[in-house]
Design an enzyme around this catalytic site. Structure first.
Site, PDB file in Angstrom:
ATOM      1  N   GLY A 239       0.824  -1.204   0.000  1.00 25.57           N
ATOM      2  CA  GLY A 239       0.000   0.000   0.000  1.00 25.57           C
ATOM      3  C   GLY A 239       0.856   1.250   0.000  1.00 25.57           C
ATOM      4  N   SER A 240       0.313   2.315   0.560  1.00 27.79           N
ATOM      5  CA  SER A 240       0.988   3.610   0.561  1.00 27.79           C
ATOM      6  C   SER A 240       2.101   3.644   1.603  1.00 27.79           C
ATOM      7  CB  SER A 240      -0.014   4.724   0.865  1.00 27.79           C
ATOM      8  OG  SER A 240      -0.466   4.613   2.210  1.00 27.79           O
ATOM      9  N   GLY A 244       2.296   2.029   5.334  1.00 27.57           N
ATOM     10  CA  GLY A 244       3.412   1.174   5.693  1.00 27.57           C
ATOM     11  C   GLY A 244       4.100   1.601   6.971  1.00 27.57           C
ATOM     12  N   GLU A 261       5.685  -3.546   0.974  1.00 29.37           N
ATOM     13  CA  GLU A 261       5.758  -3.166  -0.445  1.00 29.37           C
ATOM     14  C   GLU A 261       4.958  -1.879  -0.594  1.00 29.37           C
ATOM     15  OE1 GLU A 261       7.644  -4.451  -2.505  1.00 29.37           O
ATOM     16  OE2 GLU A 261       8.021  -6.516  -1.892  1.00 29.37           O
ATOM     17  N   CYS A 295       2.285   0.403  -8.607  1.00 30.40           N
ATOM     18  CA  CYS A 295       3.410   0.905  -7.816  1.00 30.40           C
ATOM     19  C   CYS A 295       4.651   1.041  -8.684  1.00 30.40           C
ATOM     20  CB  CYS A 295       3.680  -0.002  -6.622  1.00 30.40           C
ATOM     21  SG  CYS A 295       3.830  -1.742  -7.027  1.00 30.40           S
TER      22      CYS A 295
END
Length: 508
Positions: A239-240, A244, A261, A295
């Site tokens: 995610g963002s 994270g 990630e 991403c």
């Protein structure tokens, strides 16, 4: 879509909690609305604290049983799951496209990634190797081995609603772990579909415990149940960067393991001798594929000043050929953004780049008309900018490409590395020295560095992930499997003496 939904076992109301074959929390708390046409696809329930306790108890017991199943047998179950994915590829790929908004080709490609990682995991199930070491003590042998962690928690994002989950589960399962999945609340039905396929495969397998694959639906508060839970050995979160950092702090506070990630702000460097036949498609797909919601999407194009105008002109002409519309129509290149909130962020970014001194080269905007009734379709845009602009430093999850100039390769690499994210990077060049410089320790600081291909996408054979605020995690291929296991060093004394290390004497 109804035939596909029927094939995948989806209805208007679906379970929000699934423990293998057992369903709970059926209701309509989360409604899935397609960004393609604004239609309601279906709904799921939401996991409560009581539901979660049932899930974690089942997963914990499943992990204890599964770790004693030989790894090749675990691999055989994953192989059969991969075969089932092949049978359901068209239906699941169409659902990914319809619920998330990516093109049908990309939806099918995402399911193919699931199939590929299952194939990889099957081979891995016979290759969970450790090392042997020579002991400094006579009559001793040393080696290391890898054991399952127990329970792995997976938090996935909307942009790859099924593949990233399977990158984790396929490896975690063959490594002997049970998995609990909290999918994005923006794409809940793809998760239910995956679980339904799993249930179909394992329903008559007595050696597969019910809690081996569990799903908990809900917002971030549901994810927090896992991140704060000591019984979950590893949290793999996609995610963002903001998300994270929250996850990392929660897991670190209990000294757990995390695999992150997070965001990417990926660049392609274009050298003077670059082949435009590769630069143009690599850049355009990287920037507009999945409507800029990968991403690994290409955000920045760093072009040598001597060919700047030529490259920008070629990219601009290519943008003029893009077809925007329903992702289920294979003639379209670009589908919608995930929702209207994403549209708002896209619009704000276009305003910000101008206010910060940039110049719009290809106009953006929200599309209007009957075929764009969901309000989520936008035009891919190109803006001339500098690397130090605040908006360029930020990852906008939308099809906006920032172009900028450089004069020396050192300058270009410094620009490429001059962001907090470190996921994917690329250089387009015919110069071996430039390519090797880019790949060297003083070159790209990203987890992925490519030569003469774009930034977007990755093969499952290599470890996927990035550095800096991208989180440092690695999923998929290479030796990423080690994240899902614990290392143990073993020493065996087969002599009749007990010598101590480093020659220490301790006589009794």
């Amino acid at each position: 879509m109804k035939p596909h939904l029927d094939q995948l076992g989806l209805s208007s109301d679906n379970a929000g909690v699934q423990i293998g074959q057992t369903n709970a929390s059926v209701g309509s708390q989360i409604v899935s609305i397609s960004p393609v046409d604004g239609a309601t696809i279906g709904a799921t329930g939401v996991c409560s604290k009581d539901d979660y306790e049932k899930v974690i108890a089942a997963a914990t017991e499943a992990g204890k049983a599964w770790r004693n199943v030989p790894a090749p047998q675990r691999g055989e179950v994953v192989r059969l799951y991969g075969e089932a994915l092949r049978a359901h590829k068209d239906a699941l790929g169409a659902l990914v496209s319809y619920e998330m908004g990516k093109s049908l080709q990309e939806g099918l490609g995402e399911v193919q990634e699931m199939i590929d990682i299952c194939d990889f995991a099957v081979g891995l199930s016979r290759q969970l190797y450790g090392l042997t070491m020579h002991s400094e003590r006579p009559g001793h042998r040393m080696y290391e081995q890898w054991h399952p962690l127990g329970v792995v928690g997976i938090i996935s994002a909307f942009n790859f609603p099924v593949a990233v989950w399977n990158w984790n589960t396929a490896l975690a399962w063959v490594c002997g772990n049970a998995c609990i999945w909290k999918p994005s609340e923006k794409t809940p039905l793809t998760a239910v579909a995956c679980q339904n396929i799993w249930n179909e495969v394992t329903k008559d397998m007595d050696h597969v415990p019910q809690g081996l694959s569990c799903i908990i639906q809900g917002d971030y508060t549901v994810g927090e149940m896992m991140t704060h839970d000591k019984r979950v050995a590893l949290i793999s979160a996609t995610g963002s960067i903001r998300m994270g950092k929250i996850v990392a702090q929660a897991v670190a506070a209990r000294l757990g393991k995390s695999l992150l990630e997070l965001g990417g702000n990926n660049a392609i460097i274009v050298e003077p001798d670059a082949d435009l036949k590769m630069v143009v498609p690599g850049t355009v797909f990287g920037a507009v594929g999945t409507c800029g919601q990968r991403c690994t999407s290409t955000r920045r194009l760093i072009i040598h000043s001597s060919i700047y105008d030529k490259v920008v002109d070629a990219i601009t002409k290519a943008y003029g050929q893009l077809s925007i519309g329903s992702p289920l129509d294979e003639n379209n290149h670009v589908g919608p953004l995930i929702d209207k909130d994403a549209v708002g962020m896209y619009q704000k970014a276009l305003v910000d780049v101008v206010s910060q001194g940039g110049r719009i080269l290809v106009e953006g905007g929200v599309l209007d008309g009957p075929e764009y009734s969901s309000g989520c379709y936008v035009k891919p845009a190109i803006a001339e900018a500098t690397n130090d602009m605040a908006i360029v430093q930020h990852e906008t999850f939308a099809p906006i490409l920032y172009v900028m100039k450089y004069d020396t390769l050192d300058e270009a690499i410094a620009m490429q590395n001059g962001v907090v994210q470190g996921l994917s990077s690329a250089i387009m060049t015919g110069n071996l020295r430039s390519a090797e410089r880019f790949l060297s320790a003083s070159g790209s600081d990203c987890g992925i560095a490519n030569v003469n291909i774009g930034t977007s996408g990755a093969e499952i054979g290599g470890a996927f992930g990035g550095e800096k605020e991208t989180g440092g995690g690695r999923e998929s291929g290479s030796d990423a499997w080690r994240a899902y296991m614990r290392r143990q060093t073993n020493t065996i004394n087969y002599s009749t003496e007990l010598p101590l290390a480093q020659g220490i004497k301790f006589d009794l």
